[in-house]
Design a protein around this motif. Structure first.
Motif, PDB file in Angstrom:
ATOM      1  N   SER A  76       0.829  -1.216   0.000  1.00 56.86           N
ATOM      2  CA  SER A  76       0.000   0.000   0.000  1.00 56.86           C
ATOM      3  C   SER A  76       0.859   1.261   0.000  1.00 56.86           C
ATOM      4  CB  SER A  76      -0.924   0.002   1.229  1.00 56.86           C
ATOM      5  OG  SER A  76      -1.776  -1.122   1.219  1.00 56.86           O
ATOM      6  N   LEU A  77       1.997   1.193   0.687  1.00 58.33           N
ATOM      7  CA  LEU A  77       2.879   2.358   0.778  1.00 58.33           C
ATOM      8  C   LEU A  77       3.726   2.544  -0.478  1.00 58.33           C
ATOM      9  CD1 LEU A  77       4.105   1.929   4.475  1.00 58.33           C
ATOM     10  CD2 LEU A  77       2.367   3.517   3.617  1.00 58.33           C
ATOM     11  N   THR A  78       4.010   1.445  -1.175  1.00 60.06           N
ATOM     12  CA  THR A  78       4.898   1.515  -2.344  1.00 60.06           C
ATOM     13  C   THR A  78       4.164   1.499  -3.674  1.00 60.06           C
ATOM     14  OG1 THR A  78       5.162  -0.901  -2.342  1.00 60.06           O
ATOM     15  CG2 THR A  78       6.764   0.391  -1.076  1.00 60.06           C
ATOM     16  N   GLY A  79       2.843   1.286  -3.643  1.00 63.90           N
ATOM     17  CA  GLY A  79       2.084   1.255  -4.884  1.00 63.90           C
ATOM     18  C   GLY A  79       1.952  -0.113  -5.505  1.00 63.90           C
ATOM     19  N   SER A  80       2.471  -1.148  -4.845  1.00 61.13           N
ATOM     20  CA  SER A  80       2.390  -2.498  -5.398  1.00 61.13           C
ATOM     21  C   SER A  80       0.954  -3.015  -5.431  1.00 61.13           C
ATOM     22  CB  SER A  80       3.269  -3.452  -4.583  1.00 61.13           C
ATOM     23  OG  SER A  80       4.635  -3.119  -4.724  1.00 61.13           O
ATOM     24  N   VAL A  81       0.144  -2.612  -4.456  1.00 58.70           N
ATOM     25  CA  VAL A  81      -1.253  -3.042  -4.440  1.00 58.70           C
ATOM     26  C   VAL A  81      -1.994  -2.463  -5.634  1.00 58.70           C
ATOM     27  CG1 VAL A  81      -3.426  -2.894  -3.182  1.00 58.70           C
ATOM     28  CG2 VAL A  81      -1.316  -3.374  -1.940  1.00 58.70           C
ATOM     29  N   ALA A  82      -1.670  -1.237  -6.020  1.00 50.05           N
ATOM     30  CA  ALA A  82      -2.346  -0.586  -7.141  1.00 50.05           C
ATOM     31  C   ALA A  82      -2.091  -1.297  -8.460  1.00 50.05           C
ATOM     32  CB  ALA A  82      -1.887   0.865  -7.241  1.00 50.05           C
ATOM     33  N   VAL A  83      -0.989  -2.042  -8.532  1.00 54.66           N
ATOM     34  CA  VAL A  83      -0.661  -2.773  -9.759  1.00 54.66           C
ATOM     35  C   VAL A  83      -1.745  -3.804 -10.085  1.00 54.66           C
ATOM     36  CG1 VAL A  83       1.034  -4.321 -10.837  1.00 54.66           C
ATOM     37  CG2 VAL A  83       1.804  -2.406  -9.435  1.00 54.66           C
ATOM     38  N   LEU A  84      -2.412  -4.307  -9.050  1.00 51.44           N
ATOM     39  CA  LEU A  84      -3.431  -5.337  -9.264  1.00 51.44           C
ATOM     40  C   LEU A  84      -4.583  -4.836 -10.127  1.00 51.44           C
ATOM     41  CD1 LEU A  84      -3.595  -6.820  -5.636  1.00 51.44           C
ATOM     42  CD2 LEU A  84      -2.464  -7.807  -7.626  1.00 51.44           C
ATOM     43  N   SER A  85      -4.855  -3.535 -10.108  1.00 50.65           N
ATOM     44  CA  SER A  85      -5.946  -2.980 -10.907  1.00 50.65           C
ATOM     45  C   SER A  85      -5.658  -3.046 -12.401  1.00 50.65           C
ATOM     46  CB  SER A  85      -6.208  -1.529 -10.492  1.00 50.65           C
ATOM     47  OG  SER A  85      -5.067  -0.718 -10.759  1.00 50.65           O
ATOM     48  N   GLN A  86      -4.391  -3.279 -12.760  1.00 52.62           N
ATOM     49  CA  GLN A  86      -4.002  -3.353 -14.163  1.00 52.62           C
ATOM     50  C   GLN A  86      -3.976  -4.778 -14.690  1.00 52.62           C
ATOM     51  OE1 GLN A  86      -0.222  -1.331 -14.413  1.00 52.62           O
ATOM     52  NE2 GLN A  86      -0.943   0.454 -13.277  1.00 52.62           N
ATOM     53  N   PHE A  87      -4.291  -5.739 -13.847  1.00 52.17           N
ATOM     54  CA  PHE A  87      -4.258  -7.144 -14.249  1.00 52.17           C
ATOM     55  C   PHE A  87      -5.387  -7.448 -15.237  1.00 52.17           C
ATOM     56  CE2 PHE A  87      -1.756  -9.919 -11.061  1.00 52.17           C
ATOM     57  CZ  PHE A  87      -0.672  -9.068 -11.181  1.00 52.17           C
ATOM     58  N   GLY A  88      -5.051  -8.279 -16.231  1.00 57.70           N
ATOM     59  CA  GLY A  88      -6.050  -8.791 -17.148  1.00 57.70           C
ATOM     60  C   GLY A  88      -6.581 -10.130 -16.663  1.00 57.70           C
ATOM     61  N   THR A  89      -7.449 -10.752 -17.454  1.00 55.61           N
ATOM     62  CA  THR A  89      -8.061 -12.028 -17.059  1.00 55.61           C
ATOM     63  C   THR A  89      -7.014 -13.113 -16.859  1.00 55.61           C
ATOM     64  OG1 THR A  89     -10.063 -11.463 -18.289  1.00 55.61           O
ATOM     65  CG2 THR A  89      -9.748 -13.779 -17.707  1.00 55.61           C
ATOM     66  N   ALA A  90      -6.076 -13.242 -17.796  1.00 54.16           N
ATOM     67  CA  ALA A  90      -5.059 -14.289 -17.706  1.00 54.16           C
ATOM     68  C   ALA A  90      -4.198 -14.118 -16.460  1.00 54.16           C
ATOM     69  CB  ALA A  90      -4.189 -14.270 -18.956  1.00 54.16           C
ATOM     70  N   GLN A  91      -3.859 -12.880 -16.141  1.00 52.80           N
ATOM     71  CA  GLN A  91      -3.028 -12.629 -14.958  1.00 52.80           C
ATOM     72  C   GLN A  91      -3.785 -12.932 -13.670  1.00 52.80           C
ATOM     73  OE1 GLN A  91      -2.254  -8.607 -16.314  1.00 52.80           O
ATOM     74  NE2 GLN A  91      -0.046  -8.987 -16.284  1.00 52.80           N
ATOM     75  N   TRP A  92      -5.074 -12.623 -13.627  1.00 51.63           N
ATOM     76  CA  TRP A  92      -5.854 -12.930 -12.429  1.00 51.63           C
ATOM     77  C   TRP A  92      -6.025 -14.435 -12.253  1.00 51.63           C
ATOM     78  CZ3 TRP A  92      -6.508 -10.595  -8.180  1.00 51.63           C
ATOM     79  CH2 TRP A  92      -6.576  -9.208  -8.114  1.00 51.63           C
ATOM     80  N   ILE A  93      -6.193 -15.159 -13.347  1.00 50.34           N
ATOM     81  CA  ILE A  93      -6.292 -16.623 -13.251  1.00 50.34           C
ATOM     82  C   ILE A  93      -4.982 -17.184 -12.694  1.00 50.34           C
ATOM     83  CG2 ILE A  93      -6.441 -18.764 -14.592  1.00 50.34           C
ATOM     84  CD1 ILE A  93      -8.376 -17.308 -16.459  1.00 50.34           C
ATOM     85  N   ALA A  94      -3.859 -16.676 -13.222  1.00 50.00           N
ATOM     86  CA  ALA A  94      -2.556 -17.112 -12.722  1.00 50.00           C
ATOM     87  C   ALA A  94      -2.382 -16.740 -11.254  1.00 50.00           C
ATOM     88  CB  ALA A  94      -1.442 -16.491 -13.563  1.00 50.00           C
TER      89      ALA A  94
END
Length: 293
Positions: free
Chosen positions: A198-216
């Protein structure tokens, strides 16, 4: 539970760990190490906690909670961030080959801490495995990704950290249960990772995930994060046979990685895997000998 049922459970757990390495390698090009760790242990903890409650796992004693939490942070936080960094440099099979030497690293750490002596037979086993892995990784550098040695060096350091975790966690598991210890440690690691993310912005990266990345990512959390560790906590086979199942990890990693990212399984990696299996077998088969009262 029968001995061979326990071995089968350990084999499944090692296979899941190997496939998780291939998934990590697949995601490494699209996200950062902290985000991958958040996925694995955030989702993993959401699955492990209900299982621990359902199976009525025995929780660590109150006086042990600070130490258990610290171990959980070091393992599920620090170790797996290093693990993910290593995967971004080298192939899943090469990194998993280094990881498969964990039982032998644990023996060495146990001897260094004065917990269990390193016998001549164990020393021979450790030597065979380490030399085999070194020869396999060195001879395959020409076909490995550029800078692969960095990943393998980081993975070796991470495995050494994990070996200390294995040794230091034993008394706490004995006073509680493997599943209860796992749940508290994983929860601590997941919470720390989410805070850092949350402090480094890594959590925000999840909003950019596509379907294949979320399945993985879901597979990484459910299979590689929760199921693999729940099975490992519940298996009841002998330490000797369980240790030998670790050699399945790089095989599963390599087979899936050939499909996901086109990584080849080379003869030198197979020979290295044989050396690891032989070293673990030599080192751990000494446990089968009867000991004096």
């Amino acid at each position: 539970m029968g001995e061979w049922v326990g071995v089968a459970i350990a084999l499944v757990s090692s296979c899941l760990g190997g496939t998780a390495a291939a998934i990590t390698r697949y995601l490494a090009g699209n996200t950062d190490p902290v985000t991958m760790a958040i996925l694995r242990w955030g989702i993993g903890f959401c699955c492990v906690l209900p299982a621990a409650l359902l199976l009525k796992a025995r929780w660590p004693q109150r006086r042990d909670w600070p130490a258990v939490a610290a171990l959980g942070f070091c393992f599920f936080g620090v170790f797996f961030v290093l693990y993910n960094i290593a995967m971004s440099y080298t192939t899943a099979a090469r990194a998993s080959l280094a990881l498969a030497t964990l039982p032998l690293h644990t023996m060495v750490v146990g001897a260094l801490l004065g917990i269990e002596p390193l016998t001549k037979r164990k020393s021979v086993g450790v030597g065979i495995a380490v030399l085999g892995v070194f020869a396999a990784l060195a001879s395959g550098l020409s076909s490995a990704p550029a800078g692969a040695w960095r990943g393998e060096l980081i993975m070796t350091a991470a495995v050494l950290c994990m070996a200390f975790y294995n040794v230091w966690s034993r008394p706490f598991i004995q006073r509680s249960s493997a599943l209860g210890f796992l749940t508290v440690g994983m929860g601590t690691g997941a919470a720390a990772l989410i805070l850092v993310g949350s402090l480094t912005g890594s959590v925000a990266v999840l909003s950019q995930f596509g379907t294949a990345q979320w399945i993985a990512g879901l597979y990484l959390g459910i299979a590689g994060g929760a199921l693999a560790f729940i099975l490992w906590a519940l298996e009841r086979a002998s330490p000797t046979r369980v240790a030998n199942t670790m050699t399945v990890n790089p095989l599963a990693a390599g087979l899936l990685a050939t499909q996901l990212v086109g990584e080849p399984i080379t003869p030198n990696l197979v020979l290295g895997l044989v050396a690891v299996f032989a070293g673990i077998w030599i080192a751990t088969s000494a446990a089968n000998k009867p000991s004096n009262a």
